[in-house]
Design a protein around this motif. Structure first.
Motif, PDB file in Angstrom:
ATOM      1  N   THR A 162      38.489  41.845  49.332  1.00  0.00           N
ATOM      2  CA  THR A 162      37.974  40.825  48.731  1.00  0.00           C
ATOM      3  C   THR A 162      36.869  40.900  47.805  1.00  0.00           C
ATOM      4  N   ARG A 163      36.009  42.054  47.841  1.00  0.00           N
ATOM      5  CA  ARG A 163      35.163  42.215  46.729  1.00  0.00           C
ATOM      6  C   ARG A 163      35.683  42.665  45.434  1.00  0.00           C
ATOM      7  N   ILE A 164      36.741  43.449  45.614  1.00  0.00           N
ATOM      8  CA  ILE A 164      37.420  43.831  44.478  1.00  0.00           C
ATOM      9  C   ILE A 164      38.041  42.656  43.673  1.00  0.00           C
ATOM     10  N   ILE A 165      38.716  41.731  44.404  1.00  0.00           N
ATOM     11  CA  ILE A 165      39.571  40.494  43.825  1.00  0.00           C
ATOM     12  C   ILE A 165      38.387  39.610  43.120  1.00  0.00           C
ATOM     13  N   GLU A 166      37.172  39.481  43.955  1.00  0.00           N
ATOM     14  CA  GLU A 166      35.895  38.729  43.395  1.00  0.00           C
ATOM     15  C   GLU A 166      35.733  39.162  42.030  1.00  0.00           C
ATOM     16  N   VAL A 167      35.234  40.503  41.999  1.00  0.00           N
ATOM     17  CA  VAL A 167      34.963  41.212  40.671  1.00  0.00           C
ATOM     18  C   VAL A 167      36.184  40.961  39.608  1.00  0.00           C
ATOM     19  N   ALA A 168      37.227  41.568  39.968  1.00  0.00           N
ATOM     20  CA  ALA A 168      38.149  41.477  38.803  1.00  0.00           C
ATOM     21  C   ALA A 168      38.851  40.378  38.457  1.00  0.00           C
ATOM     22  N   PHE A 169      39.078  39.548  39.228  1.00  0.00           N
ATOM     23  CA  PHE A 169      40.143  38.405  39.158  1.00  0.00           C
ATOM     24  C   PHE A 169      39.297  36.949  39.077  1.00  0.00           C
ATOM     25  N   VAL A 170      38.281  36.819  40.415  1.00  0.00           N
ATOM     26  CA  VAL A 170      37.794  35.468  40.224  1.00  0.00           C
ATOM     27  C   VAL A 170      36.815  35.617  39.041  1.00  0.00           C
ATOM     28  N   LEU A 171      35.794  36.419  39.101  1.00  0.00           N
ATOM     29  CA  LEU A 171      34.700  36.462  37.850  1.00  0.00           C
ATOM     30  C   LEU A 171      35.126  37.197  36.740  1.00  0.00           C
ATOM     31  N   LYS A 172      36.265  37.870  36.786  1.00  0.00           N
ATOM     32  CA  LYS A 172      36.849  38.777  35.479  1.00  0.00           C
ATOM     33  C   LYS A 172      35.848  39.270  34.822  1.00  0.00           C
ATOM     34  N   ASP A 173      34.931  40.232  35.648  1.00  0.00           N
ATOM     35  CA  ASP A 173      34.094  40.944  35.163  1.00  0.00           C
ATOM     36  C   ASP A 173      32.721  40.238  34.726  1.00  0.00           C
ATOM     37  N   GLY A 174      32.862  39.136  34.903  1.00  0.00           N
ATOM     38  CA  GLY A 174      31.530  38.241  34.688  1.00  0.00           C
ATOM     39  C   GLY A 174      30.543  38.293  35.883  1.00  0.00           C
ATOM     40  N   ASN A 175      29.179  37.724  35.449  1.00  0.00           N
ATOM     41  CA  ASN A 175      28.269  37.899  36.580  1.00  0.00           C
ATOM     42  C   ASN A 175      28.314  36.889  37.545  1.00  0.00           C
ATOM     43  N   ALA A 176      28.695  35.629  37.181  1.00  0.00           N
ATOM     44  CA  ALA A 176      28.875  34.520  38.145  1.00  0.00           C
ATOM     45  C   ALA A 176      29.673  33.249  37.309  1.00  0.00           C
ATOM     46  N   THR A 177      30.132  32.277  38.176  1.00  0.00           N
ATOM     47  CA  THR A 177      30.896  31.240  37.477  1.00  0.00           C
ATOM     48  C   THR A 177      29.940  30.279  36.973  1.00  0.00           C
ATOM     49  N   THR A 178      28.735  30.194  36.989  1.00  0.00           N
ATOM     50  CA  THR A 178      28.028  29.238  36.234  1.00  0.00           C
ATOM     51  C   THR A 178      26.937  30.280  35.587  1.00  0.00           C
ATOM     52  N   GLN A 179      26.088  29.787  34.786  1.00  0.00           N
ATOM     53  CA  GLN A 179      24.903  30.801  34.181  1.00  0.00           C
ATOM     54  C   GLN A 179      24.025  31.067  35.013  1.00  0.00           C
ATOM     55  N   ASP A 180      23.438  30.376  36.040  1.00  0.00           N
ATOM     56  CA  ASP A 180      22.516  30.649  36.739  1.00  0.00           C
ATOM     57  C   ASP A 180      23.013  30.950  38.028  1.00  0.00           C
ATOM     58  N   GLY A 181      24.214  30.938  38.470  1.00  0.00           N
ATOM     59  CA  GLY A 181      24.949  31.413  39.690  1.00  0.00           C
ATOM     60  C   GLY A 181      24.745  30.243  40.691  1.00  0.00           C
ATOM     61  N   SER A 182      24.134  29.104  40.363  1.00  0.00           N
ATOM     62  CA  SER A 182      23.934  28.092  41.405  1.00  0.00           C
ATOM     63  C   SER A 182      25.181  27.526  42.076  1.00  0.00           C
ATOM     64  N   ASP A 183      26.340  27.400  41.514  1.00  0.00           N
ATOM     65  CA  ASP A 183      27.522  27.116  42.189  1.00  0.00           C
ATOM     66  C   ASP A 183      28.609  28.201  42.241  1.00  0.00           C
ATOM     67  N   PRO A 184      28.618  28.854  43.105  1.00  0.00           N
ATOM     68  CA  PRO A 184      29.457  30.250  43.353  1.00  0.00           C
ATOM     69  C   PRO A 184      30.993  29.742  43.679  1.00  0.00           C
ATOM     70  N   ASN A 185      31.909  30.365  43.371  1.00  0.00           N
ATOM     71  CA  ASN A 185      33.308  29.994  43.729  1.00  0.00           C
ATOM     72  C   ASN A 185      33.330  30.241  45.161  1.00  0.00           C
ATOM     73  N   SER A 186      34.266  29.461  46.026  1.00  0.00           N
ATOM     74  CA  SER A 186      34.223  29.228  47.419  1.00  0.00           C
ATOM     75  C   SER A 186      34.606  30.854  48.099  1.00  0.00           C
ATOM     76  N   PHE A 187      35.540  31.413  47.119  1.00  0.00           N
ATOM     77  CA  PHE A 187      36.046  32.848  47.613  1.00  0.00           C
ATOM     78  C   PHE A 187      34.878  33.669  47.704  1.00  0.00           C
ATOM     79  N   GLN A 188      33.871  33.523  46.905  1.00  0.00           N
ATOM     80  CA  GLN A 188      32.777  34.606  46.677  1.00  0.00           C
ATOM     81  C   GLN A 188      32.059  34.552  47.766  1.00  0.00           C
ATOM     82  N   TYR A 189      32.029  33.599  49.013  1.00  0.00           N
ATOM     83  CA  TYR A 189      31.424  33.697  50.305  1.00  0.00           C
ATOM     84  C   TYR A 189      32.137  34.768  51.431  1.00  0.00           C
ATOM     85  N   LEU A 190      33.425  35.180  50.855  1.00  0.00           N
ATOM     86  CA  LEU A 190      34.319  35.914  51.867  1.00  0.00           C
ATOM     87  C   LEU A 190      33.570  37.182  52.126  1.00  0.00           C
ATOM     88  N   PRO A 191      33.484  37.988  50.842  1.00  0.00           N
ATOM     89  CA  PRO A 191      33.094  39.539  51.110  1.00  0.00           C
ATOM     90  C   PRO A 191      31.721  39.649  51.675  1.00  0.00           C
TER      91      PRO A 191
END
Length: 466
Positions: A319-348
């Motif tokens: 799930t960590r690999i999926i998060e970095v490579a496919f959910v965030l697509k090598d980005g730091n976070a879904t929002t600029q300050d990371g205040s609203d993460p994707n629900s999948f990011q809670y899994l790892p």
């Protein structure tokens, strides 16, 4: 001066009472059989009250009070005071219990150190509340503020260690030939849980800090993995003795950790020097889970628990690999300050919590006890997962308490409302900006004298206009 004298006198009396209690306490061991660490007596009600009170004080109130102090809440002092009272009462009850007897143990040996740190925290807190800021107190106060914050943030870790010591002591585990594997399970299991907590912190409130550091998260992850691998490479086998199957597996695991960790550090930067995400830490977690799932065990129950632990750890890596490579697509976070993460990011991070508890609960003595009692691996795994859910909930609640009190939360405005000048409803929330400023000035609060108060924005504007 009268207030100061009374405050320090109270602290001195409290510290003296604790020291007298430690010196006067005698450990009764007349019912302990030869070769055992505890007697066969049940845990009595007084000891259960001790356990519950200390869990409430050290496990819930003090971490909550720490966060309340970081956000400068008026509830910081009441919560910490309540926790301190409960901790002292629980400590005294721990020396007055009947029933089960214990030989000399690490839990009792570490307790005075933990209580001394509490006395120091209370003493520094009282000193800070007196607001002595003139003359030499200006320098002393700066040091006290730093020490108060450092010790306060270290206490949750010390509390976790003491709770683990308590569980080991209550059951009489981790002695003799069982010590080595017991240390491996509890240290590595705690490390997985700690890694999950750090991932949760970085996920919910740490993105701004990561940007300021100029490093990607994988740089720090890979650095720790490499260091840990070096330690495992040279400590898992007793050099000079014959190699056994488990020694070879553990040592080879240490080797792959530091090899992959070095690669992860190298891949954590782009050619222009900017931070870059990579999947190496996730791969290491995945490979480690695979190795643990195939680890040979003596009991069928232990084999099943270790297998599920390995699968859970593999899930964390995948799930960590999926998060970095496919959910965030090598980005730091879904929002600029990371205040609203994707629900999948809670899994790892959660799977790391769960894998840590599974590994901590899979020592030889625990598995033998459960096997003799006829407990199935399914029921046991469900219980450990439940504990992981509760800890994950508590960490999220503390981070939510911190975030909503310190961040600029203009996102709380109605997203469907008309916007003027780029702001919902045509105005910004001044209170949120004030919270951000207060959070940044938290560690400097009270360090300046009355003549050195920071000027307000209005005063600054007037000065520039003049």
């Amino acid at each position: 001066m009268t207030t100061t004298f009374r405050a320090w006198t109270s602290l001195g009396v409290a510290a003296s009472c604790l020291l007298v209690t430690v010196a006067a306490h005698e450990h009764h061991e007349d019912k302990i059989e030869e070769g055992h660490a505890v007697s066969a007596d049940p845990i009595d009600s007084i000891l259960w009250v001790h356990i519950l009170m200390q869990t409430l004080a050290w496990g819930i109130l003090f971490p909550t009070g720490m966060v309340l102090g970081m956000i400068r809440s008026r509830w910081h002092v009441p919560v910490q005071t309540t926790g301190s009272v409960l901790a002292v009462i629980g400590y005294l009850l721990g020396h007055k219990h009947k029933g089960r007897q214990f030989t000399h143990n690490i839990h009792a040996a570490f307790a005075p150190t933990l209580m001394l740190s509490l006395v120091l925290q209370v003493a520094m807190g009282v000193y800070l509340k007196l607001h002595l800021e003139k003359g030499i107190h200006a320098r002393i106060r700066r040091i006290v503020v730093l020490c108060h914050g450092v010790i306060g943030k270290m206490m949750p870790v010390a509390t976790w260690v003491q709770m683990v010591f308590g569980g080991i002591t209550a059951m009489g585990y981790c002695r003799g030939d069982h010590l080595g594997q017991c240390l491996a399970h509890f240290i590595m299991g705690s490390a997985f849980i700690g890694y999950g907590i750090i991932m949760t912190i970085l996920l919910l409130v740490g993105q701004i800090w990561l940007k300021r550091s100029g490093r990607s998260q994988e740089f720090f992850d890979s650095l720790v993995i490499a260091a840990w691998g070096c330690v495992n490479t040279f400590t898992e086998h007793r050099w000079g003795q014959a190699w056994v199957h488990n020694d070879l597996q553990h040592t080879s695991m240490g080797i792959i950790w530091w090899c992959a960790g070095l690669l992860g550090v190298w891949l954590s930067r782009k050619r222009n020097g900017r931070p870059k995400r990579n999947i190496i830490p996730g791969m290491i977690i995945l490979i480690t889970g695979y190795g643990m799932s195939a680890h040979p065990q003596n009991l069928p129950l232990s084999t099943m628990v270790h297998t599920l632990f390995g699968y859970t750890l593999m899930g964390a890596g995948i799930t960590r690999i999926i998060e970095v490579a496919f959910v965030l697509k090598d980005g730091n976070a879904t929002t600029q300050d990371g205040s609203d993460p994707n629900s999948f990011q809670y899994l790892p991070p959660f799977l790391l919590y769960a894998s840590g508890f599974l590994f901590m609960g899979a020592t030889e003595e625990q598995m033998q006890l459960l096997s003799d009692a006829g407990v199935t691996h399914v029921s046991y795994v469900f219980i450990l997962y439940s504990i992981a859910f509760l800890l994950f909930l508590f960490v999220n609640m503390l981070l939510h308490l911190y975030a909503v009190s310190t961040w600029d939360e203009t996102s709380k405005s109605d997203p469907e409302a008309p916007r003027t000048n780029g702001l919902a409803n045509g105005h910004a929330r001044a209170t949120d900006h004030r919270r951000v400023r207060d959070a940044e000035e938290f560690e400097l609060a009270g360090l300046m004298s009355d003549d050195e108060e920071p000027e307000t924005p209005v005063a600054a504007k007037g000065r520039h206009e003049g």
